[in-house]
Design an enzyme around this catalytic site. Structure first.
Site, mmCIF file in Angstrom:
data_model
loop_
_atom_site.group_PDB
_atom_site.id
_atom_site.type_symbol
_atom_site.label_atom_id
_atom_site.label_comp_id
_atom_site.label_asym_id
_atom_site.label_seq_id
_atom_site.Cartn_x
_atom_site.Cartn_y
_atom_site.Cartn_z
ATOM 1 N N SER A 102 -26.720 -1.633 22.333
ATOM 2 C CA SER A 102 -27.314 -0.371 22.777
ATOM 3 C C SER A 102 -28.556 -0.644 23.619
ATOM 4 C CB SER A 102 -27.676 0.480 21.568
ATOM 5 O OG SER A 102 -28.107 1.754 21.976
ATOM 6 N N HIS A 162 14.337 -0.506 51.287
ATOM 7 C CA HIS A 162 13.445 0.651 51.281
ATOM 8 C C HIS A 162 13.754 1.536 52.492
ATOM 9 C CE1 HIS A 162 11.066 -1.621 48.384
ATOM 10 N NE2 HIS A 162 10.196 -0.622 48.266
ATOM 11 N N GLU A 204 7.407 -4.037 56.961
ATOM 12 C CA GLU A 204 7.177 -4.932 55.822
ATOM 13 C C GLU A 204 8.406 -5.764 55.486
ATOM 14 O OE1 GLU A 204 5.824 -2.476 52.593
ATOM 15 O OE2 GLU A 204 3.854 -2.115 53.511
ATOM 16 N N HIS A 222 -30.942 -0.430 16.358
ATOM 17 C CA HIS A 222 -29.501 -0.651 16.194
ATOM 18 C C HIS A 222 -29.216 -2.079 15.768
ATOM 19 C CE1 HIS A 222 -27.404 3.016 17.235
ATOM 20 N NE2 HIS A 222 -28.236 3.218 18.232
ATOM 21 N N ASP A 277 -27.488 11.257 20.765
ATOM 22 C CA ASP A 277 -26.704 10.440 19.845
ATOM 23 C C ASP A 277 -25.940 11.290 18.837
ATOM 24 O OD1 ASP A 277 -27.261 7.954 20.868
ATOM 25 O OD2 ASP A 277 -28.921 7.532 19.500
ATOM 26 N N GLU A 324 -27.617 2.337 29.981
ATOM 27 C CA GLU A 324 -26.754 3.172 29.143
ATOM 28 C C GLU A 324 -27.424 4.534 28.934
ATOM 29 O OE1 GLU A 324 -24.792 3.119 24.646
ATOM 30 O OE2 GLU A 324 -26.511 1.834 25.097
ATOM 31 N N HIS A 325 -28.662 4.508 28.446
ATOM 32 C CA HIS A 325 -29.447 5.729 28.235
ATOM 33 C C HIS A 325 -30.663 5.687 29.144
ATOM 34 C CE1 HIS A 325 -27.672 4.792 24.153
ATOM 35 N NE2 HIS A 325 -27.203 6.023 24.335
ATOM 36 N N GLN A 385 -33.550 2.903 19.849
ATOM 37 C CA GLN A 385 -32.438 2.048 20.253
ATOM 38 C C GLN A 385 -32.602 0.644 19.724
ATOM 39 O OE1 GLN A 385 -29.649 3.515 21.718
ATOM 40 N NE2 GLN A 385 -30.984 5.116 20.934
ATOM 41 N N GLN A 387 -9.102 -8.009 13.308
ATOM 42 C CA GLN A 387 -7.830 -7.708 12.648
ATOM 43 C C GLN A 387 -7.477 -6.225 12.766
ATOM 44 O OE1 GLN A 387 -10.569 -8.848 11.148
ATOM 45 N NE2 GLN A 387 -10.967 -7.866 9.171
#
Length: 435
Positions: free
Chosen positions: A242, A425, A420, A267, A366, A332-333, A264, A196
């Protein structure tokens, strides 16, 4: 030692690549039930605005509000949160913000242009977004660091207005998060989350301004909603759980490495922590450290679930094979807990952030090292980059033809356009051709 805490893999096993593929497999937004629920929420917010946001927030965050003003935080509330922090927390937050700002100021691209011999001017104009939306998670933990990492690059980029959303389950506000919003100069804060909140940012409501881009990580509903609204607005990325990949040459304290993996894994249960080494005895020592230190963790149950589901200690043959695994996993890391880590860089093609040397714990990145901690996950470092100033800017091409330049370019464009079968054009270009 328990056989179930973390998997042991070896590249020498015939089934290794299949096991690794299974371990890495993650599709965070494929659940049809989740997609259906998200689509319903997006449609409802788009149709009914504030009323739909209020109803969903009451339902999912267990609140009982009846007006959006109750879900909006004032600048005075944010400043009061900052002023009310203990000195140590306020100082730490300020130092982190200054370091993040200093790093990102170096990322600012410049507009540029050049002139050709006939007087034609070509170039690029860099323009910040008008309004950015920042999603800050608020479920299993509070993330003031995410506020800084998302808002400060937007400010450095020159974004005019920053709108932050953060869920507050059961109405619990986190003063560090609010203080970070004050410090980072966030313009509007709404205590809403989930699909939402993404819908409100993407479509706008009577109270929530419509933004041009939504950044920041969230849960599966947030990720699914971001994917769904892409096109209405820009997004930074689809963030998965993560993850960390540590490569060790066997000379780093096993306790350090165990805690790096935990950092990690704590998380959430879907986070991924992998250690690669060509020293079997070292892997044994790290596994022993994991078993010994796990009971000391406040989030032991989450870490244990994460390690058992998606963690691994991988024995490889040598540095070359470790590099192959890095580029295969595209983490990621990436922690290079090795001698002379700089010598590895030329061969690393895919990684979100690279932490070099034994002393460089991923946790420093981090919070306060300076580079952004919003990073590509689930292998997307193959084609994606950390969040940065460039994510809050766009580029416009500049073309200013002289009469002579228009004539010469018109001849080229005419041939290509007629090739074309786009004759309007061609004729448009031909009008500018000098006899």
């Amino acid at each position: 030692m328990s056989d179930n805490t973390i998997a042991r893999l070896s590249t020498a096993d015939t089934a290794f690549h299949q096991r690794l593929d299974t371990l890495l497999d993650w599709e965070g937004v494929s659940d049809k039930e989740v997609q259906t629920r998200v689509e319903e929420l997006l449609a409802d917010v788009r149709l009914r605005g504030d009323d739909a946001v209020i109803e969903a927030t009451n339902r999912f965050d267990r609140l009982s509000v009846n007006h959006m003003d109750q879900l909006r935080l004032s600048a005075e509330q944010l400043k009061a949160a900052f002023d009310g922090l203990p000195d140590q927390q306020r100082d730490a937050l300020t130092v982190a913000a200054e370091r993040i700002k200093r790093y990102h100021e170096r990322q600012k691209p410049s507009s540029w242009q050049y002139e050709e011999a006939d007087g034609t001017l070509l170039g690029q104009k860099v323009t910040p977004l008008d309004r950015a939306g920042i999603y800050v998670p608020g479920g299993k933990a509070a993330y003031p660091s995410s506020v800084l990492m998302n808002a400060i690059p937007a400010h450095v980029a020159g974004v005019r207005e920053i709108v932050m959303v953060v869920p507050t389950p059961d109405g619990v506000l986190n003063n560090l998060v609010l203080a970070a919003a004050h410090l980072a100069g966030v313009d509007h804060v709404f205590t809403i989350g989930g699909a939402q909140a993404v819908a409100a940012l993407a479509y706008g409501t009577q109270s929530v301004p419509r933004v041009d881009k939504i950044v920041g990580p969230g849960n599966i509903y947030v990720a699914t909603a971001k994917r769904a609204v892409f096109g209405q607005v820009g997004i930074d990325m689809i963030a998965g759980p993560s993850e960390i990949l540590v490569v060790s040459d066997g000379k780093t304290d096993p306790d350090w490495l165990a805690m790096d993996l935990f950092s990690q894994a704590e998380h959430d249960e879907d986070a991924q922590a992998i250690l690669v080494s060509w020293d079997a005895a070292h892997l044994d020592a790290v596994e022993a450290a994991i078993e010994r230190l796990l009971p000391t963790l406040e989030r032991e149950s989450i870490v244990r679930a994460s390690l058992s589901r998606r963690g691994a200690l991988i024995l490889c043959q040598d540095k070359t094979e470790a590099l192959d695994l890095i580029n295969r996993i595209a983490p990621e890391h990436l922690e290079l807990s090795v001698e002379a880590p700089a010598s590895w860089l030329d061969n690393i093609r895919h990684a979100g952030a690279i932490f070099m040397g034994r002393y460089t714990a991923e946790a420093l990145g981090d919070y306060c090292a300076g580079p952004n901690h919003v990073l590509p996950t689930s292998g997307t470092a193959r084609f994606s980059s950390p969040l940065g100033v460039y994510d809050f800017q766009k580029r416009s091409s500049l073309i200013h033809c002289s009469a002579e330049g228009a004539s010469e370019l018109g001849k080229v464009a005419s041939v290509l356009a007629r090739g074309e079968s786009l004759t309007a054009h061609a004729r448009s270009a031909e009008y500018r051709i000098r006899d």
